[in-house]
Design an enzyme around this catalytic site. Structure first.
Site, PDB file in Angstrom:
ATOM      1  N   HIS A 123      -4.598  -2.780  16.951  1.00 20.46           N
ATOM      2  CA  HIS A 123      -4.064  -1.442  17.203  1.00 20.46           C
ATOM      3  C   HIS A 123      -3.103  -1.410  18.391  1.00 20.46           C
ATOM      4  CE1 HIS A 123      -7.548  -1.028  20.091  1.00 20.46           C
ATOM      5  NE2 HIS A 123      -6.627  -0.391  20.772  1.00 20.46           N
ATOM      6  N   ASP A 153      -9.784  -5.562  13.744  1.00 17.18           N
ATOM      7  CA  ASP A 153      -8.889  -5.036  14.779  1.00 17.18           C
ATOM      8  C   ASP A 153      -8.449  -6.130  15.754  1.00 17.18           C
ATOM      9  OD1 ASP A 153      -7.319  -3.199  16.087  1.00 17.18           O
ATOM     10  OD2 ASP A 153      -8.943  -2.446  17.356  1.00 17.18           O
ATOM     11  N   SER A 227      -7.343  -2.196  26.208  1.00 19.92           N
ATOM     12  CA  SER A 227      -7.505  -2.727  24.851  1.00 19.92           C
ATOM     13  C   SER A 227      -6.818  -4.080  24.722  1.00 19.92           C
ATOM     14  CB  SER A 227      -6.921  -1.755  23.821  1.00 19.92           C
ATOM     15  OG  SER A 227      -7.692  -0.601  23.731  1.00 19.92           O
TER      16      SER A 227
END
Length: 386
Positions: A123, A153, A227
């Site tokens: 992402h 992911d 992230s």
């Protein structure tokens, strides 16, 4: 004269000895300095705490891992309005009416190979037209996407730079609840940051974040921008890729999730070998086994031993149907790995090599059985673009 010299030398020796004792036991007594206006302050001795980290410090782990953690800046070209070429549209809105601002993103990544391969979240880079990687030593490089795996992911990037720092991969399989960990990344774009916490839980799933979930939960502060960053142990070894947080405010609330490094290794190896992640598939519709379902299918609790996933549907002519699996069967294990939930069954089947027979343990009408299933290839999900 001789006696006077002897007395002087003994006095100096005693004074030096007393100074040494005081400086060792109470250094603040001898390190007072006067500033302007007669203000007295106390300074630590030169070098105190400089080279030797205090007990419980994570400085060595942070230093070992932080060089291999990078910041990732992404940009996506502005979308062009479909009516931009319409004269009436231009008349009312002008040339700028159908243009949007370019989209920019921020994340982190971890260099896992001296060849320039970087592990990050899908992402973070999904849909990006331009990706720039910034190293901790301020070097910058354009990155290209080698492969992605939306179902976990994860994404693999590559940069072309020399003398790259790399992180040492740890063992997420041996991590235990209560182990101290560090989260390293670039939250909110303020620059590389290290936070500490513990492993709060293992094997978190059914969160609705990814298709395949086996998260490490931690209370180390993870915020937007973290992230794709590193979750490391006290020796600076990679345990996971920081991925998501539970938050009502947008900031850290002490509930963060990281993808285990074992999953990251599998994705990295598959993408570098095959260009994509290949997973097994057997064609069943599973459901977590509740007491009501067990009673409906006439299953005795004693035969289940507290585990199993019931099959409520089987695809006609699929791998499971060809192996003899039927609705009402309870799958107890796959290739020797016990399964207790639908998530565990999905993960176990996905780990099977397509075309290679694997044993599946069943419970059918209170009788245990084992069948051989030749899994097919799980289809990659269709990525929907706006």
């Amino acid at each position: 004269m001789r006696k006077s010299w002897l007395l002087f030398s003994q006095t100096v020796t005693v004074l030096l000895a007393a100074y040494f004792v005081v400086a060792t036991l109470q250094p603040q007594w001898v390190n007072r300095q006067a500033l302007g206006n007669g203000i007295s302050v106390i300074e630590a001795p030169a070098g105190a705490g400089g080279s030797v980290a205090p007990a419980g410090s994570f400085a060595a782990a942070a230093k070992a891992a932080s060089a291999a953690v990078v910041s990732i800046n992404t940009s996506k070209a502005a979308a062009r309005h479909p009516n931009m070429d319409d004269p009436w549209f231009k008349f009312f809105f002008g040339d700028q009416g159908g243009r949007n601002e370019p989209q920019v993103g921020l994340g982190s990544g971890v260099i896992v190979s001296p060849n320039g391969y970087i592990l990050t979240n899908n992402h973070v880079v999904e849909g990006a037209d331009d990706i720039e990687v910034i190293l901790n030593d301020t070097r910058r490089a354009k990155a290209k996407i080698i492969g992605t795996d939306p179902e976990t992911d994860l994404a693999i990037l590559k940069i072309e730079l020399d003398k790259l720092p790399i992180i040492v991969l740890g063992s997420s399989d041996t991590a235990q609840v209560g182990d101290p960990v560090l989260a390293i990344g670039n939250p909110f774009g303020v620059g590389q940051t290290v936070t500490s916490g513990i492993v709060s839980a293992l094997g978190r799933n059914q969160l609705g974040i990814n298709t395949f979930e086996n998260f490490i939960q931690t209370d180390a502060a993870i915020n937007p921008g973290n992230s794709g960053g590193a979750l490391v142990d006290t020796q600076g070894r990679l345990l996971g890729i920081n991925t998501a947080i539970y938050s009502r405010s947008g900031g850290s609330m002490g509930i963060g999730f990281a993808i285990p490094v074992s999953t990251g290794k599998q994705v990295l190896e598959s993408i570098l070998k095959d260009g994509q992640v290949t997973r097994g598939w057997i064609g069943v519709e599973p459901q977590d086994l509740s007491p009501e379902l067990a009673e409906t299918f006439g299953l005795k609790p004693d035969a289940l031993n507290g585990g199993g996933v019931i099959i409520t549907g089987v695809l006609q002519n699929g791998p499971a149907a060809q192996a003899g699996i039927m609705p009402g069967d309870v799958i107890l294990n796959v290739a020797g790995q016990p399964v207790r939930t639908v998530s565990e069954l999905l993960t176990a089947v996905a780990a099977l090599k397509p075309g290679v027979s694997a044993p599946v343990g069943l419970l059918r009408k209170d009788k245990k059985n084992e069948v051989k299933v030749v899994p097919g290839t799980r289809q990659r999900p269709q990525v929907r673009r706006p």
